[in-house]
Design a protein around this motif. Structure first.
Motif, PDB file in Angstrom:
ATOM      1  N   TYR A   1       0.843  -1.201   0.000  1.00 16.80           N
ATOM      2  CA  TYR A   1       0.000   0.000   0.000  1.00 16.80           C
ATOM      3  C   TYR A   1       0.879   1.252   0.000  1.00 16.80           C
ATOM      4  CZ  TYR A   1      -3.796  -3.095   1.436  1.00 16.80           C
ATOM      5  OH  TYR A   1      -4.727  -4.099   1.485  1.00 16.80           O
ATOM      6  N   ASN A   2       0.304   2.336  -0.475  1.00 16.78           N
ATOM      7  CA  ASN A   2       0.904   3.662  -0.309  1.00 16.78           C
ATOM      8  C   ASN A   2       0.229   4.248   0.932  1.00 16.78           C
ATOM      9  OD1 ASN A   2       1.610   6.343  -0.388  1.00 16.78           O
ATOM     10  ND2 ASN A   2       1.281   6.579  -2.593  1.00 16.78           N
ATOM     11  N   SER A   3       0.941   4.276   2.048  1.00 11.32           N
ATOM     12  CA  SER A   3       0.297   4.540   3.337  1.00 11.32           C
ATOM     13  C   SER A   3       0.888   5.742   4.064  1.00 11.32           C
ATOM     14  CB  SER A   3       0.447   3.312   4.247  1.00 11.32           C
ATOM     15  OG  SER A   3      -0.156   2.193   3.653  1.00 11.32           O
TER      16      SER A   3
ATOM     17  N   PHE B   1      -7.407   6.863  -3.335  1.00 11.48           N
ATOM     18  CA  PHE B   1      -7.402   7.097  -4.789  1.00 11.48           C
ATOM     19  C   PHE B   1      -5.968   6.963  -5.317  1.00 11.48           C
ATOM     20  CE2 PHE B   1     -11.377   9.388  -3.757  1.00 11.48           C
ATOM     21  CZ  PHE B   1     -12.219   8.763  -4.659  1.00 11.48           C
ATOM     22  N   LEU B   2      -5.737   5.933  -6.118  1.00 13.55           N
ATOM     23  CA  LEU B   2      -4.391   5.647  -6.630  1.00 13.55           C
ATOM     24  C   LEU B   2      -4.273   6.165  -8.062  1.00 13.55           C
ATOM     25  CD1 LEU B   2      -4.073   1.939  -5.410  1.00 13.55           C
ATOM     26  CD2 LEU B   2      -3.234   4.001  -4.261  1.00 13.55           C
TER      27      LEU B   2
ATOM     28  N   GLU C   1       0.340   3.877  -9.981  1.00 16.02           N
ATOM     29  CA  GLU C   1       0.209   3.278  -8.653  1.00 16.02           C
ATOM     30  C   GLU C   1      -0.567   1.965  -8.635  1.00 16.02           C
ATOM     31  OE1 GLU C   1      -0.463   5.682  -5.219  1.00 16.02           O
ATOM     32  OE2 GLU C   1       0.360   7.450  -6.177  1.00 16.02           O
ATOM     33  N   LYS C   2      -1.649   1.881  -9.435  1.00 13.75           N
ATOM     34  CA  LYS C   2      -2.468   0.653  -9.352  1.00 13.75           C
ATOM     35  C   LYS C   2      -1.693  -0.573  -9.803  1.00 13.75           C
ATOM     36  CE  LYS C   2      -7.126   2.558  -9.767  1.00 13.75           C
ATOM     37  NZ  LYS C   2      -7.170   3.662 -10.739  1.00 13.75           N
TER      38      LYS C   2
ATOM     39  N   ALA D   1      -1.974  -1.777  -3.659  1.00 15.58           N
ATOM     40  CA  ALA D   1      -3.416  -1.979  -3.517  1.00 15.58           C
ATOM     41  C   ALA D   1      -4.056  -0.717  -2.945  1.00 15.58           C
ATOM     42  CB  ALA D   1      -3.681  -3.168  -2.601  1.00 15.58           C
ATOM     43  N   ARG D   2      -5.357  -0.595  -3.166  1.00 12.71           N
ATOM     44  CA  ARG D   2      -6.082   0.596  -2.728  1.00 12.71           C
ATOM     45  C   ARG D   2      -6.588   0.423  -1.299  1.00 12.71           C
ATOM     46  NH1 ARG D   2     -11.279   2.403  -2.622  1.00 12.71           N
ATOM     47  NH2 ARG D   2     -12.267   0.577  -3.536  1.00 12.71           N
TER      48      ARG D   2
END
Lengths: 300, 287
Positions: free
Chosen positions: A99-101, A124-125, A133-134, A138-139
């Protein structure tokens, strides 16, 4: 309640998480040792690794516990009596997915008192043009608010705030302070500033003004493969005015003391959030109708 | 009946020049930071070598490198062939003198002719490609000698037209001008103080005596850049034609653009696995 906030923008070394956490620590040390007024220190999106990693996310991702442990340990030699909260972005490994967290942590002079307050996983990726990003992460599925030592806050990441609905959800849930971390590669050079810097100013000022909230933004700097991140981190008051702003492209830290009592003044002057709450039931029905129609249409 | 004033939106074409306008001081600041970041911070190089043709692209590149790294860390390399114009050499010297950068002049004639003596029938295009590739041999070798990085000078218009020699002009590892149209490079040049004689002369690859880019391409840069601007944004030929651009020029630009995609990519590799490089195994250039 007055909250002393700091936003830091520096150029991370690509993929080198240990080095970048050292630099996060250096900034925290500067805050403590130089008495920079700070209750919360905010770092940009993906500050642990740099933004454009492609498949390198697999190597740079960490669990949130690993980030907490690394920072709690690094913080001890110069820890101050009073706790220090930190918001930072990182590529996260969580339950078998990347994830982008963003993490909201509280650091303390007592190692066992250091803790994770909240984790936000980017909703929102962006996956268009220069963004991919996708393909690699994961979103996240939630727009959450959480209690801090200073009241209710939310953390949002970059494209999350390009959709005004996420800000509306966080405000409706009670967030008064929005921590918005970003990594925005500069493009569009015909105006007085880079196009997306002006867009960011517009977005954050609109969001703050519409909901009567404080916005604390930390934005990445540094070139990555020719793509330069703009920086220009900022703090915006509930009237939609920028109170302090970092320079374009350069490493810097900004600080401001924000006063949550101004939220009531702003909302009394422009009661848009109250109007939204009043109309929420109708809006929800509208949204459900749209979703049902889209669902049916796409089945045809 | 009193009539209301009607205010019309201007046509697209009236905006086109304005849309290609850049904030030159901001672009210069951005590109200086790009050079410092990509050269020093990412790659550990403090010195640059730039092939100076006497034209506007390489002049602007040298000006940016001098700003980013200091004139003492920039080498301007003049690489004339025997048919190159004297004016090109003189204009390159103007840049060297104005900036106070180091310079070398390497005559590539013996090297180029050393090969071409075996291929005496080579046409102008082949000869031009041999010269361009020889210049890159010189530039990369001098960069190794000087512990410097070769800096590219290609602009967006020539990249989109495929108007360069593959694996020659496009080969330096970093390029500050590659996302600026030619007409935008001119704007930047004037801001940076590149000598006006260089900015205002007709652009030329200087491979054949008297040759100009615009004659070669069959279109002016002003017109080409505007058409490219709309094509890249996804406008159809008919829409661009409605804006008042001549159909034959739109088709000319579109033809060049669509026949040269290959030139803007690395060589095509046969994929055989699920770890194929740049298909599955994806890591950025600076990772």
């Amino acid at each position: 309640m007055k909250i002393r906030v700091v936003a830091v923008q520096f150029k991370p070394r690509k993929g080198d998480v240990e080095h970048n956490l050292d630099r996060v620590t250096d900034a925290l040390r500067q805050v403590v040792e130089d008495n920079v007024p700070a209750d919360v220190v905010v770092f940009p999106e993906t500050i642990s690794s740099g933004y454009f990693l492609e498949g390198g996310v697999r190597e740079a991702a960490r669990t949130r516990e690993q980030i907490l442990e690394a920072l709690a340990q690094r913080y001890q030699p110069f820890a101050r009596q009073e706790p220090l909260d930190v918001v930072l972005g990182f590529y996260e490994l969580w339950r078998g997915k990347y994830y982008n967290s963003a993490l909201y942590l509280t650091l303390s002079a007592e190692p066992e008192a250091c803790r994770i307050v909240h984790t936000h996983r980017k909703f929102f990726l962006p996956t268009y043009g220069v963004f991919q990003e996708k393909r690699f992460v994961a979103r996240g599925r939630n727009i959450e608010v959480f209690q801090t030592r200073f009241g209710v806050a939310t953390v949002l990441i970059c494209e999350d705030v390009w959709h005004s609905i996420t800000g509306a959800i966080a405000a409706l849930k009670g967030a008064e302070v929005f921590f918005v971390i970003a990594a925005s590669p500069g493009r569009g050079f015909h105006g007085e500033n880079v196009d997306n810097v002006m867009k960011w100013q517009q977005l954050l000022c609109n969001m703050a003004e519409e909901h009567g909230v404080w916005v604390v933004n930390a934005s990445l700097v540094g070139f990555e493969g020719g793509k330069g991140f703009v920086g220009q981190s900022m703090v915006v008051n509930p009237f939609g005015q920028i109170v302090v702003s970092a320079p374009l492209m350069k490493e810097a830290m900004i600080t401001a003391t924000i006063d949550t009592e101004e939220i009531a003044i702003a909302r009394a002057n422009a009661p848009l959030l109250a109007d939204l709450e009043a109309g929420l039931a109708d809006l929800l029905i509208e949204m459900q109708e749209i979703a049902a129609e889209q669902h049916a249409r796409d089945r045809q | 009946m009193s009539k209301l004033e009607v205010i019309r939106a201007p046509a697209h074409t009236h905006d086109a020049e304005e849309l290609l306008r850049i904030n030159a001081p901001l672009v210069a600041e951005w590109l200086v930071e790009f050079l410092r970041d990509e050269m020093i911070r990412r790659r550990g190089f403090h010195r640059a070598v730039v092939g100076l043709s006497g034209g506007v692209d390489s002049s602007v590149t040298a000006f940016l490198c001098a700003r980013a790294l200091g004139a003492e860390n920039v080498w301007g390399i003049r690489m004339p062939y025997r048919t190159s114009s004297v004016e090109s050499l003189e204009h390159a010297q103007l840049v060297i003198d104005q900036l106070g950068i180091h310079s070398r002049t390497i005559d590539i004639t013996p090297a180029v002719d050393g090969y071409l003596q075996y291929e005496p029938d080579a046409d102008g295009r082949r000869r031009g490609n041999v010269m361009a590739r020889m210049r890159m041999i010189v530039l990369f070798d001098l960069s190794a000698k000087l512990n410097a990085l070769p800096v590219g000078t290609g602009n967006k218009t020539e990249r989109l037209f495929g108007y360069f020699t593959w694996h020659a002009d496009d080969s330096p590892p970093i390029n500050p001008l590659g996302d600026l149209f030619k007409t935008q490079v001119w704007q930047l040049a004037r801001y940076l103080g590149v000598p006006e004689v260089i900015v205002s002369k007709p652009a030329s690859a200087d491979l054949i005596v008297g040759q100009t880019d615009e004659d070669d391409l069959g279109i002016s840069y002003h017109l080409a850049d505007q058409i490219l601007y709309f094509l890249l944004r996804g406008y159809r030929v008919e829409q661009i034609e409605e804006m008042g651009y001549p159909r034959e020029k739109i088709l000319l630009v579109k033809g060049r653009l669509e026949s040269t995609h290959w030139k803007r990519h690395l060589p095509t590799t046969a994929m055989l696995s699920t770890t194929s490089i740049n298909d599955y195994y994806l890591r950025p250039v600076d990772y």
